[in-house]
Scaffold this active site. Structure first.
Site, short mmCIF file in Angstrom:
data_model
loop_
_atom_site.label_atom_id
_atom_site.label_comp_id
_atom_site.label_asym_id
_atom_site.label_seq_id
_atom_site.Cartn_x
_atom_site.Cartn_y
_atom_site.Cartn_z
CB CYS A 336 -1.02 -0.01 1.04
SG CYS A 336 -2.38 1.24 0.93
CG HIS A 421 -3.61 -3.37 3.83
ND1 HIS A 421 -2.37 -3.01 3.96
CD2 HIS A 421 -3.98 -2.19 3.29
CE1 HIS A 421 -2.30 -1.61 4.17
NE2 HIS A 421 -3.29 -1.05 3.66
#
Length: 499
Positions: A336, A421
């Protein structure tokens, strides 16, 4: 059985989250339909529910302890700090505002209504709601606008138990002081105490427990022992040292060394827990200029998520760690915000307002921050194995060419980047990824363990939390509080009215 309870704490990281999860697991094992609730959470560790709402990871773990699906009502207000004074506010799992500490007060009346509506929906849907407070209930400078602690307890007539961390020291003073600083109406709901993280013989505490009850009129409802390797999804980086330990029993060969960069606004560092749970994998967090050698020598470096991608990238450069990462020849993974840092160029008028910024240049990609936040529960495949994950980001990454797709990200050689994630919690994918990392790092002596189930490990941890409550707390007294509320006639300590 119907009722409710609020678990408050003398400080942040006193153990509110784990005690709440333990009570949820204990009740669920008794056949009670129970749900967790935290009215307002400040955390950079978040998750996306099945219906696309962003809530704190601790409430997700508590829902897992209760055996129920997490929902936005379990954490209706989530604050995600982006700087010393500003936070991104999520309401019922969706972006609501970006405010500084003083501006936030203007929203409190509305947010209190939202929180109470969520609480009452949970009360209607479940037998028991176990609430977790935020920080300490005796932040007396903030009491007037409190949503999560005594403001909630008073509004909904909820009995409160206060958790104190004896490992910090001064637990009796902190428990007494927490009660004494409250006004009389708040004190009337404080029904007992729990002492957490005790090392040693419990009988040594008996004189102190008796004196505390004599002084306050409230009993200590349990002394919870220190348990090694006990962890759950964490709220903030204060508790990073409680992540799962490195388990190497039965593993041959040296550890696969993983260095995780801990920048100031690190987020979703629970992505690392599945790596740390692998036998033969040693995880270290690095955060100072002196850690450059650790980065150079690691078999894998991980750049995790960040709430302030451009700000944390600047921090990387100030500390010299950016050069250490960019100068590596070994495997590197960006997740991310860490993935965004690895791009050639970052365009950010949304999060930092910095405009165009040079990235680390490790991947042929460009990042553009957009106003609309992406909240998703993607599924895909890598190394021939299915991968389920979740996404939380404003930055949109495009490839400039010359990269191999990888989990909504890309790969070039031994450098991987992904927006997803939770991917490493997928056991087959994690093992295949670690095998690829070991090969790229020249670690022929490392073979991933074939039978580690991260989901099963998490369940064992939640069971251990339930055992803590069942074995070391006065469960009869807790049940009485949940069903019948705070006892009538609890004494008020004079300082509470002397403000």
């Amino acid at each position: 059985m119907k009722g409710t309870l609020l678990v408050a704490g003398t400080t942040s990281d006193a153990g509110k989250s784990v005690v709440t999860a333990g009570i949820c697991r204990w009740l669920a094992r008794k056949g009670v339909r129970v749900a967790p609730f935290k009215a307002q959470n400040m955390s950079l560790n978040s998750f996306v529910t099945a219906d696309g709402a962003e809530i704190g990871r601790a409430q997700v773990a508590q829902a897992q302890a209760a055996g129920v699906e997490p929902t936005a009502d379990m954490n209706p207000i989530l604050l995600k700090p982006g700087g010393e004074r500003r936070s991104h506010v999520m309401v019922l799992g969706k972006p609501y505002a970006d405010v500084d500490a003083m501006e936030y007060g203007a929203y409190k009346d509305h947010l209190r209504t939202v929180a109470l509506e969520s609480y009452h929906r949970l009360r209607a849907a479940y037998d028991v709601v176990v609430c977790e407070g935020a920080g300490s209930p005796t932040e007396i400078n903030l009491r007037r606008g409190d949503i999560a602690n005594m403001g909630l307890a008073r509004a909904a007539d909820i009995p409160v138990v206060v958790v104190g961390d004896i490992d910090r020291g001064g637990v009796f003073a902190s428990l007494y002081g927490t009660l004494a600083l409250l006004e009389a109406g708040d004190q009337a709901l404080i029904s007992g105490f729990l002492i957490n993280k005790f090392r040693g013989a419990p009988e040594l505490l008996d004189p102190g427990l008796a004196t505390l009850k004599e002084l306050t009129g409230r009993p200590v409802l349990g002394v919870l022992p220190w348990v090694n390797d006990l962890w759950m999804d964490l709220e903030d980086s204060l508790a990073l040292d409680n992540r799962p330990g490195n388990r190497q029993s039965g593993h041959s060969g040296r550890s696969l060394r993983v260095a995780v960069v801990r920048y100031p606004r690190i987020s979703n560092f629970t992505d690392i827990d599945a790596l740390a749970a692998e036998p033969g994998v040693s995880v270290t967090f690095v955060s100072s200029p002196g850690d450059a050698a650790e980065i150079a020598e690691a078999d894998l470096v991980v750049l995790p998520g960040s709430r302030a991608t451009v700000g944390d990238l600047e921090w990387l450069r100030r500390t010299g760690l950016a050069s250490a990462v960019a100068g590596r020849s070994g495997p590197t993974l960006g997740i991310c915000g860490g993935y965004q840092m690895m791009a050639r160029t970052i365009h950010d008028e949304v999060e930092s307002g910095a405009g165009q910024v040079d990235g680390l240049g490790l991947l042929p990609a460009t990042v553009e921050f957009r106003a609309e936040k992406v909240l998703s529960r993607p599924v895909g495949e890598a190394y021939g194995h299915p991968v389920a994950a979740y996404g939380i980001h404003h930055g949109i990454v495009t490839f400039d060419g010359g990269a191999e797709p990888f989990l909504d990200g890309c790969r070039v050689g031994a450098v991987w980047g992904t927006t997803w994630h939770g991917a490493l919690e997928n056991d087959d994918f994690r093992r295949a990824f670690l095998a690829d990392v070991a090969a790229a790092a020249g670690r022929d002596d490392f073979v991933p363990a074939p039978d580690v189930s991260f989901a099963a490990l998490r369940e064992r941890q939640l069971d251990a939390l339930g055992d803590l409550i069942e074995r070391h707390a006065d469960t009869g007294a807790l049940l009485d509080l949940i069903v019948n509320g705070a006892p009538a006639g609890l004494p008020s300590l004079p300082p509470g009215d002397a403000r």
